[in-house]
Design a protein around this motif. Structure first.
Motif, PDB file in Angstrom:
ATOM      1  N   HIS A  97      -9.127  -0.409   1.718  1.00 46.19           N
ATOM      2  CA  HIS A  97      -8.125   0.568   1.297  1.00 46.19           C
ATOM      3  C   HIS A  97      -8.617   1.296   0.056  1.00 46.19           C
ATOM      4  N   SER A 144      -1.935   6.940   2.534  1.00 44.43           N
ATOM      5  CA  SER A 144      -2.970   6.061   2.026  1.00 44.43           C
ATOM      6  C   SER A 144      -4.197   6.191   2.919  1.00 44.43           C
ATOM      7  N   LEU A 190       0.832  -1.200   0.000  1.00 48.20           N
ATOM      8  CA  LEU A 190       0.000   0.000   0.000  1.00 48.20           C
ATOM      9  C   LEU A 190       0.868   1.252   0.000  1.00 48.20           C
ATOM     10  N   ILE A 214     -10.023  -4.761   6.364  1.00 46.85           N
ATOM     11  CA  ILE A 214      -9.397  -3.528   5.890  1.00 46.85           C
ATOM     12  C   ILE A 214     -10.011  -3.143   4.555  1.00 46.85           C
ATOM     13  N   MET A 265      -6.602   3.860   4.747  1.00 46.84           N
ATOM     14  CA  MET A 265      -6.730   2.473   5.170  1.00 46.84           C
ATOM     15  C   MET A 265      -7.746   2.421   6.306  1.00 46.84           C
ATOM     16  N   GLN A 276      -3.673   6.680   7.786  1.00 46.91           N
ATOM     17  CA  GLN A 276      -3.122   7.240   6.558  1.00 46.91           C
ATOM     18  C   GLN A 276      -1.697   6.773   6.306  1.00 46.91           C
ATOM     19  N   PRO A 324      -0.163   3.001   6.396  1.00 46.10           N
ATOM     20  CA  PRO A 324      -0.469   1.587   6.663  1.00 46.10           C
ATOM     21  C   PRO A 324       0.481   0.932   7.653  1.00 46.10           C
TER      22      PRO A 324
END
Length: 314
Positions: free
Chosen positions: A106, A89, A85, A104, A91, A171, A173
């Motif tokens: 994403h 991000s 990832l 999860i 998540m 934000q 992972p």
């Protein structure tokens, strides 16, 4: 449905589109797939329902046509999945009650920023930045994700009475503590089309609890004749597996050499091995040690005698 371990979801996809072209998916026998073909097919049908539900939710919320397509279902360890990832991000970690473990969801950060832009009255177009979400963006994103989890629960009704609850929105992972490194996850990859822009989302669920729910659902709908046939096929498979020939080798402890020493080797050279004379040899198959043995002979042929491992002797 391909469930073999392959390229992580954050990189090139090897899911449904590869199968449509007839391209085989590599299978790693050292890390066997634990999701049966029947269960993978059930999941595929279930997630296609989720695609339709999610597309309807996004279309009504963002006031534009959104297409969501299942790209593939793959098996990864939690560590592999998280490492694939990007950072930053989006998540979303959720509790998939009554299933054990954590799920999860994403989302691509630029895709979510485009959705938030439309939710605030913009057109969601243009190049969205790759950055951390602001507080307002996080609140709007959390609301949309919670509604997405509601649609996921509806799609899984035939398998399990799911009651997912969002526990955190990470934000980075690497900071998420949603499982141990070796936990096996079933990761579904989705392609999203919104106008002229595209995005990707992944949904990861713990394999063990998901397989238990799939097996229970399968038993609820299977007839007694189908159950008898499955037991017969499983017994036949077990019988045949016991008689499949497997290459094994007897191995000394390896010696470490520098590159210049390897290049200087010539026929007739003798290498000193770090294997003690009183230490049993390793019996290996596919690089994995399965037993220990001492060297010997049987008639004119070299042979070895399997002996207890040092751990067993202790």
């Amino acid at each position: 449905m391909a469930t073999e371990t392959s390229t992580p979801p954050g990189r090139a996809s090897t899911g449904r589109r590869s199968r449509r072209r007839g391209v085989p998916v590599p299978y790693d026998f050292r890390r066997p797939t634990k999701l049966s073909r029947q269960h993978a097919r059930v999941l595929e049908i279930t997630y296609e329902t989720f695609c339709r539900q999610w597309a309807t939710l996004l279309s009504s919320t963002l006031r534009t046509t959104v297409q969501v397509e299942l790209d593939g279902i793959q098996q990864y360890s939690y560590d592999e999945y998280v490492a694939s990832l990007p950072v930053p991000s989006v998540m979303a970690v959720f509790d998939p009650q009554p299933l054990v473990g954590a799920g999860i969801l994403h989302l691509d950060t630029p895709a979510l920023l485009g959705w938030v832009d439309r939710m605030l009255g913009g057109n969601g177009g243009g190049q969205q930045p790759t950055r951390a979400l602001t507080e307002i963006e996080s609140v709007l994103g959390r609301q949309l994700i919670e509604r997405t989890l509601t649609e996921l629960a509806f799609s899984l009704t035939t398998l399990v009475d799911l009651h997912p609850s969002l526990t955190s929105l990470e934000q980075n992972p690497q900071f998420a503590q949603a499982g141990s490194a070796t936990d096996v996850m079933i990761v579904a990859t989705f392609e999203l089309q919104l106008g002229g822009s595209a995005g990707q989302a992944t949904l990861a669920m713990p394999l063990d609890s998901l397989s238990t729910a799939l097996t229970a659902a399968e038993l609820r709908v299977a007839s007694p004749e189908e159950l008898r046939t499955r037991r017969l096929m499983r017994d036949r498979l077990d019988d045949h597996l016991e008689h499949i020939p497997v290459d094994v080798a007897v191995r000394f402890a390896p010696a470490a050499l520098r590159p210049d020493e390897i290049l200087a080797l010539a026929p007739g050279d003798v290498l000193r091995l770090p294997h003690r004379a009183d230490t049993p040899l390793d019996i290996v198959a596919s690089g994995a040690r399965i037993a220990t043995a001492v060297a010997g002979s049987r008639g004119p042929r070299l042979a070895c005698l399997v002996v207890p491992t040092p751990e067993e002797s202790a």
